[in-house]
Write an enzyme that holds these catalytic residues in place. Structure first.
Site, short mmCIF file in Angstrom:
data_model
loop_
_atom_site.label_atom_id
_atom_site.label_comp_id
_atom_site.label_asym_id
_atom_site.label_seq_id
_atom_site.Cartn_x
_atom_site.Cartn_y
_atom_site.Cartn_z
N PHE A 1 -11.22 -7.13 -4.98
CA PHE A 1 -10.28 -6.30 -4.24
C PHE A 1 -8.86 -6.81 -4.45
O PHE A 1 -8.60 -8.02 -4.33
CB PHE A 1 -10.56 -6.35 -2.73
CG PHE A 1 -11.88 -5.81 -2.31
CD1 PHE A 1 -12.01 -4.49 -1.90
CD2 PHE A 1 -13.01 -6.62 -2.30
CE1 PHE A 1 -13.24 -3.99 -1.49
CE2 PHE A 1 -14.24 -6.13 -1.90
CZ PHE A 1 -14.35 -4.80 -1.49
N ASP A 2 -7.96 -5.91 -4.77
CA ASP A 2 -6.55 -6.27 -4.66
C ASP A 2 -6.21 -6.40 -3.18
O ASP A 2 -6.84 -5.75 -2.34
CB ASP A 2 -5.68 -5.18 -5.31
CG ASP A 2 -4.21 -5.47 -5.14
OD1 ASP A 2 -3.76 -6.54 -5.56
OD2 ASP A 2 -3.51 -4.62 -4.56
N LYS A 3 -5.25 -7.23 -2.85
CA LYS A 3 -4.93 -7.43 -1.43
C LYS A 3 -4.00 -6.34 -0.89
O LYS A 3 -4.38 -5.55 -0.04
CB LYS A 3 -4.28 -8.80 -1.21
CG LYS A 3 -3.93 -9.07 0.27
CD LYS A 3 -3.24 -10.39 0.46
CE LYS A 3 -1.79 -10.34 0.07
NZ LYS A 3 -0.94 -9.53 0.98
#
Length: 827
Positions: A507-509
């Site tokens: 996941f990108d933040k």
């Protein structure tokens, strides 16, 4: 520091039909590998601008003129090497499309072929081995009438193509007799067969009448089978239709007219019912195209008039009353209401919409507008009247693009589909060779030739892989349609199958696990500055940037100072990738960024006060930025982005689905990454990653397991491209997000991700079931017919298995969104 420049794709590569073409990807790769080029990518256009090719470069290593020359020369080389043809023909069936694709793929020099059932053929070829004339000649030899298209049709035309292709599948071939006649012909075949059989049992005095009835049954049952066989023989392909026709003729040659007519009846009725069932899946897609209204009420030049949606132009103001469907993508400029966005984003609850304060500013920054100000064509206004400023033409709306992409997804084959086609190409000749061998069984087993011939025809029927041919396409079509209805765009059978096999998710933040709307929480000035000066300098510089953190500093900083406060002008903004920005104020250089930035630029080292402040704020989960004016450090700003409400529950649901390894990747420092990961329930957090580090992280993960990368589809595009499956969030209204990912979650939340993975797993299960049913039936019937099973029961079981796999695939249309209903395993 980097600059960027954009080029019109049609000028750089005039031969390509659109930005999806492989030559565009080749151009990106060749340009990006050149010295001084940081990134090269496609930038989607809108209703006012065409698609462009964007190049980010380091002006210290390569000049703008060199970049222009590089792009021009590389584009010219590609355009002279590769040819492209885009042809339009009439809608067709899946098997016919496969026949055409196989014929064109066999041409020497052809690199890629795409055949859509709605009548678009795309061919790419190497000019060193073939030319336009050669390819078009082969298309003509295949018996296909066509018209060249200069480029892909508009989204509106593709919507109409969905309808046409849906009609073709639902109603059968139609031919000269019109729609729905395949089913009518099949029923007539059965009626004449029944009449002939009854007459043959009740009287022996009218053999001529019985034969006439059987001949009529053959005509109506074999008409469409003969048409398809001729089409495939013209392209030198032997497929199922031909095998059935040969078996029926063989039965007639032995005098078994009733069994031959029964074969044709069951085959034709099975085909018509199969087409009807597939039409149901296509209607689920066609229903998307029916969401947008035909007309819109527009305010123009002070008067109100009703126009067709095709006549809307960017800048029109559309009036939408309660309980009406919204006619175009746009920005709310008047009124407040709730809008049901489920048809586009899959959101179960209505979304509140309100007007923007500054329309000009909203138009300029449309891609950054909160969802409360944006609406989409096809969604339903509920309790209040609103007025919408149109930002996209009807042909460029999110709805039109989704319909187009879902339709195009059907031409993208999965690994299982390719396996089934390869198996069929090998299996059919083996069947024919076996049948020829069985014709001579009378030499060995001392039986009449007629018995050997009958057995061979029965084996021919039993071994025809009808169910295999339709098992995977029917499941893929149903799965893609169900996903689209649930607010998830899946681009073909490959991503649909791959998503269910992922064992890890990255996941990108920012904007994915967090809201993407950070807040300025800490303003700490040094002894050489004040909070006011620190904010003034920061706002002046960050006001030139479009980064989310910059927007937070400007918004909250102005609120702290008071909107009437004078901000000094700044200019010469330069982005320092992954580090920060620089600009000039009153001739002095300003740097704002991470601590690593100040070890790379000239100037004094970081004071102890700054270092200790950063350590403290980062330990509390803040993202920090240091501000320096000239040689003087002004202070530190702390920013915090809050986790999404849906993030923690989504992570729990994914664990219930059996996905144990989930990683958050971020450019923020490790402490911030750890804090956010802990808040949402993720065990692994990788911080301090530059964009290229994210790509390497995904490559490393993919070398271990199948991995999905979830991001916003813009900054995360390179990482998503290297994942097994790239998933973009918030794709509604975002051209870039729609283009960059294999899977697009239309709503700006994670809640649809477990649904998409569960649907993918269910699709894989159904595909496997269908393969076992189809191959298992062949494995049973072949020996059964060899050892005496009559042709009638063999045909009934054979065609029954075809209907079973189609009906099994249609179960996907009723798939529920609750992920807990699907087991964690994918077998």
């Amino acid at each position: 520091m980097s600059d960027k420049v954009s080029f019109d794709i049609q000028l750089v590569l005039p031969g390509v039909p659109d930005k999806h073409d492989q030559c565009v990807h080749r151009l990106s790769g060749l340009i990006a590998s050149h010295r001084g080029i940081e990134k090269a990518h496609v930038q989607a256009g809108n209703g006012q601008q065409s698609d462009s090719f964007c190049v980010h470069f380091d002006p210290q290593r390569i000049s703008l003129n060199e970049v222009r020359s590089l792009v021009a020369s590389t584009g010219a080389q590609l355009d002279s090497r590769y040819g492209h043809l885009l042809l339009e023909t009439s809608p067709m069936h899946a098997r016919h499309a496969r026949t055409i694709r196989g014929r064109l793929s066999a041409i020497r020099g052809v690199i890629d072929v795409g055949v859509a059932e709605d009548g678009v053929i795309r061919v790419e070829f190497d000019r060193q081995f073939a030319d336009d004339k050669t390819v078009l000649s082969e298309v003509s030899k295949a018996g296909i009438s066509f018209e060249p298209l200069p480029r892909l049709r508009t989204a509106e035309a593709s919507v109409e193509g969905v309808r046409k292709a849906g009609d073709a599948v639902e109603h059968g071939h139609g031919g000269v007799f019109g729609a729905k006649t395949e089913l009518v012909f099949a029923l007539l075949c059965g009626m004449f067969l029944l009449a002939g059989w009854i007459l043959s049992l009740t009287t022996e005095r009218s053999p001529g009448v019985v034969l006439t009835l059987y001949l009529a049954s053959y005509f109506f049952g074999g008409y469409y089978t003969l048409i398809e066989s001729i089409q495939k023989l013209r392209v030198r392909q032997l497929e199922i239709d031909f095998l059935m026709l040969v078996a029926a003729i063989g039965a007639a040659a032995l005098g078994n007219w009733a069994e031959g007519a029964l074969l044709l009846f069951l085959f034709s009725i099975s085909h018509s019912l199969e087409h009807h069932a597939m039409g149901r899946a296509r209607r689920a897609i066609e229903a998307l195209s029916d969401l947008a209204p035909d007309t819109a009420v527009v305010r123009r030049n002070g008067s109100i008039t009703e126009v067709h949606v095709d006549d809307l132009v960017v800048g029109d103001v559309v009036i939408v009353k309660p309980n009406e469907r919204i006619a175009a993508d746009g920005i709310v400029v008047k009124g407040e209401s709730s809008v049901d966005q489920a048809p586009i984003t899959g959101e179960s609850l209505p979304v509140t919409k309100r007007c923007v304060d500054n329309l000009d500013e909203a138009i300029k920054n449309e891609h950054k507008l909160p969802s409360e100000h944006r609406v989409f064509a096809g969604t339903i206004n509920q309790n209040g009247a609103i007025e919408v400023h149109v930002t996209r033409l009807a042909t460029e709306s999110t709805l039109a693009r989704v319909v187009t992409m879902v339709n195009e997804a059907e031409t993208q084959q999965s690994q299982t589909q390719r396996f089934a086609e390869k198996f069929e190409r090998i299996f059919v000749p083996i069947v024919l060779a076996s049948v020829v061998a069985l014709l001579f069984a009378w030499v060995i087993v001392r039986e009449p030739f007629s018995a050997s011939f009958y057995r061979a025809m029965a084996v021919l029927v039993a071994a025809s892989p009808c169910a295999l041919a339709i098992s995977t396409p029917s499941a893929v079509l149903s799965g893609v349609a169900r996903a689209a209805r649930g607010g998830v765009l899946i681009k073909g059978g490959g991503p649909l199958e791959d998503l269910g096999s992922v064992a890890a998710i990255a996941f990108d933040k920012t904007g994915t696990l967090t809201e993407g709307r950070p807040r300025l929480t800490d303003i700490i000035a040094t002894e050489h500055s004040t909070e006011t000066q620190l904010l003034e300098i920061a706002i002046a510089v960050e006001g030139l940037s479009d980064h989310p953190l910059a927007a937070a500093i400007v918004r909250d900083g102005k609120e702290k100072l008071g909107n009437a406060h004078d901000i000094p002008p700044a200019d010469q903004l330069q982005s320092i990738t992954g580090r920060g920005v620089s600009a000039e104020i009153d001739g002095k250089q300003v740097y704002i960024g991470k601590r690593h930035l100040f070890s790379e630029v000239d100037g004094p080292i970081l004071p102890d006060f700054i270092v200790s402040t950063i350590d403290r704020l980062e330990s509390e989960g803040r993202t920090t930025m240091i501000v320096r004016l000239g040689e003087s450090y002004l202070g530190v700003l702390g920013v915090m982005d809050t986790p999404r409400e849906s993030a923690a529950s989504t992570i729990r649901q994914l664990r219930q689905l059996g996905i144990e390894r989930m990683i958050m990747i971020s450019g923020d420092n490790q402490n911030v990454a750890d804090a956010v990961a802990h808040a949402v329930g993720i065990d692994e957090a990788w911080g301090d990653l530059m964009p290229e580090d994210k790509v390497e992280s995904i490559k490393r993960l993919r070398s271990e397991v199948a991995v999905a990368m979830i991001g916003d589809g813009v900054n995360d595009a390179p990482a998503m491209a290297h994942a097994t499956v790239g998933v973009a969030m918030g794709a509604a209204g975002s051209d870039v997000a729609l283009e960059t990912a294999d899977v697009a979650l239309m709503a700006d939340n994670l809640s649809n991700l477990p649904f998409a993975i569960a649907l993918s797993r269910m699709t894989k299960r159904i595909i496997k079931q269908n393969l076992w049913i189809s191959l298992g039936m062949v494995a049973f019937l072949v020996p059964a017919t060899i050892f005496g099973l009559r042709m009638g029961p063999a045909v009934a079981l054979h065609e029954g298995s075809t209907l079973v796999v189609v009906l099994n695939a249609l179960r996907l249309l009723a798939f529920r969104k609750e992920p807990s209903s699907i087991p964690a395993t994918t077998t």
